[in-house]
Design a protein around this motif. Structure first.
Motif, PDB file in Angstrom:
ATOM      1  N   GLN A 114       0.410  -1.061  -0.449  1.00  0.00           N
ATOM      2  CA  GLN A 114      -0.341  -0.009   0.097  1.00  0.00           C
ATOM      3  C   GLN A 114       0.629   0.647  -0.130  1.00  0.00           C
ATOM      4  N   GLU A 115       1.830   1.597   0.888  1.00  0.00           N
ATOM      5  CA  GLU A 115       2.676   2.240   0.328  1.00  0.00           C
ATOM      6  C   GLU A 115       3.727   2.689  -0.580  1.00  0.00           C
ATOM      7  N   THR A 116       3.727   1.536  -0.963  1.00  0.00           N
ATOM      8  CA  THR A 116       4.637   1.835  -2.273  1.00  0.00           C
ATOM      9  C   THR A 116       3.273   2.341  -3.955  1.00  0.00           C
ATOM     10  N   LEU A 117       2.672   2.035  -3.298  1.00  0.00           N
ATOM     11  CA  LEU A 117       1.029   2.309  -4.300  1.00  0.00           C
ATOM     12  C   LEU A 117       0.754   4.018  -4.279  1.00  0.00           C
ATOM     13  N   ALA A 118       0.488   4.379  -2.760  1.00  0.00           N
ATOM     14  CA  ALA A 118       0.480   5.479  -2.348  1.00  0.00           C
ATOM     15  C   ALA A 118       1.475   6.718  -2.469  1.00  0.00           C
ATOM     16  N   ASP A 119       2.356   5.707  -2.889  1.00  0.00           N
ATOM     17  CA  ASP A 119       3.841   6.959  -3.667  1.00  0.00           C
ATOM     18  C   ASP A 119       3.935   7.386  -5.001  1.00  0.00           C
ATOM     19  N   ALA A 120       3.647   6.149  -5.426  1.00  0.00           N
ATOM     20  CA  ALA A 120       3.510   6.246  -6.990  1.00  0.00           C
ATOM     21  C   ALA A 120       2.333   7.143  -7.736  1.00  0.00           C
ATOM     22  N   PHE A 121       1.326   6.955  -6.670  1.00  0.00           N
ATOM     23  CA  PHE A 121       0.255   8.080  -6.502  1.00  0.00           C
ATOM     24  C   PHE A 121       0.828   9.195  -6.125  1.00  0.00           C
ATOM     25  N   MET A 122       1.431  10.051  -5.538  1.00  0.00           N
ATOM     26  CA  MET A 122       1.866  11.048  -4.998  1.00  0.00           C
ATOM     27  C   MET A 122       2.461  11.209  -6.236  1.00  0.00           C
ATOM     28  N   ASP A 123       2.939  10.166  -6.573  1.00  0.00           N
ATOM     29  CA  ASP A 123       4.598  11.796  -7.381  1.00  0.00           C
ATOM     30  C   ASP A 123       3.551  11.549  -8.983  1.00  0.00           C
ATOM     31  N   ALA A 124       3.214  10.837  -9.491  1.00  0.00           N
ATOM     32  CA  ALA A 124       2.491  10.656 -11.193  1.00  0.00           C
ATOM     33  C   ALA A 124       1.696  11.745 -10.424  1.00  0.00           C
ATOM     34  N   SER A 125       1.247  12.007 -10.062  1.00  0.00           N
ATOM     35  CA  SER A 125      -0.246  12.929  -9.482  1.00  0.00           C
ATOM     36  C   SER A 125       0.114  14.168  -9.574  1.00  0.00           C
ATOM     37  N   ARG A 126       1.964  14.649  -9.159  1.00  0.00           N
ATOM     38  CA  ARG A 126       2.617  15.498  -9.194  1.00  0.00           C
ATOM     39  C   ARG A 126       2.796  16.324 -10.880  1.00  0.00           C
ATOM     40  N   GLU A 127       3.042  15.886 -11.478  1.00  0.00           N
ATOM     41  CA  GLU A 127       2.975  16.063 -13.017  1.00  0.00           C
ATOM     42  C   GLU A 127       2.140  16.240 -13.955  1.00  0.00           C
TER      43      GLU A 127
END
Length: 268
Positions: A114-127
């Motif tokens: 879940q942390e991996t997924l949350a981090d990916a969502f956060m990083d991607a949604s910055r763009e």
């Protein structure tokens, strides 16, 4: 559908069936209570609408209970039952700046991931904004549904995915005779680059997840595996058996690697 925005907003819109308004509200109560109790988070008042399922395709009822959600067919002589969703208006002739999709495997929902997924969502949604279409993933579906899906040419990844992520941008139709009919090429290039960066960041959590053929990039990399996965060799064999001369051709379709990218020349 859920949408994650660069502005740190999370938009949620979902349909339900077999529940009344109170039951639907109760399902969301733990999450909404958590939002209220968490410092730094705010939300607008949730809107929950409930009604008979038959109203889903009743234009008059929809206009009454959800004003502005549908638009009538304004062509002369069109019957009153002709209508469409207002949110889809822009799709009629829109000019697409970029459009990527990615299947998200259900194992990302496990506690350890879940942390991996949350981090990916956060990083991607910055763009760029990310849309999650939960109705398209089949993970958790009944056994017979999974079995039926595996009998189709579709990438088997869909049977293990909880959602399809879509990262895209568009602008209004670009037709001669319309105000501002020329596409905004500078904006399109800027958006396309941001969409690609967002996709790369999200794909780190789901490498090899594949894409949905009907909603994907015109420039899809490794499209054979992305669209059809392990099914592609069998599909290519079938294509060569029934259409050995390549009469039927579409870009990034089965067997299209035997043609030039523009489709005008057969490769030797």
């Amino acid at each position: 559908m859920t949408k994650l925005l660069p502005s740190n907003e999370l938009q949620v819109g979902m349909n339900f069936q077999g529940l009344d308004k109170a039951e639907a509200a109760e399902i969301w109560r733990p999450f909404l209570s958590w939002v209220v109790a968490t410092d730094g988070l705010t939300m607008t008042s949730p809107l929950i609408l409930a009604g008979p399922g038959r109203y889903r395709w009743d234009a008059a009822a929809l206009e009454k209970f959800a004003p502005g959600s549908v638009l009538p067919d304004d062509r002369p002589g069109a019957p009153p039952e002709n209508f469409f969703w207002a949110a889809n208006l822009a799709e009629a002739g829109h000019y697409i700046h970029g459009f990527n999709s990615l299947w998200l495997p259900a194992n990302l929902l496990q506690p350890a991931m879940q942390e991996t997924l949350a981090d990916a969502f956060m990083d991607a949604s910055r763009e760029w904004a990310i849309e999650l279409h939960f109705q398209k993933g089949l993970a958790g579906a009944p056994t017979e549904v999974i079995a039926a899906a595996k009998e189709t040419p579709m990438n088997p990844a869909v049977t293990e995915s909880f959602a399809l992520a879509i990262i895209a941008s568009e602008e209004p139709p670009a037709y001669a005779g319309l105000f501002h009919h020329m596409p905004r090429f500078d904006a399109a290039r800027r958006d396309a680059a941001a969409i690609e960066r967002a996709t790369v960041k999200l794909a780190r959590a789901a490498p090899g997840g594949g894409a949905y053929l009907a909603e994907s990039s015109y420039f899809q990399a490794n499209w054979q595996n992305a669209y059809w996965g392990a099914n592609y060799p069998r599909l290519l064999t079938t294509k060569r058996r029934y259409d050995p001369n390549g009469l039927f051709f579409v870009r990034h379709g089965v067997g299209s690697e035997e043609w030039s990218d523009d489709g005008f020349s057969r490769l030797i």
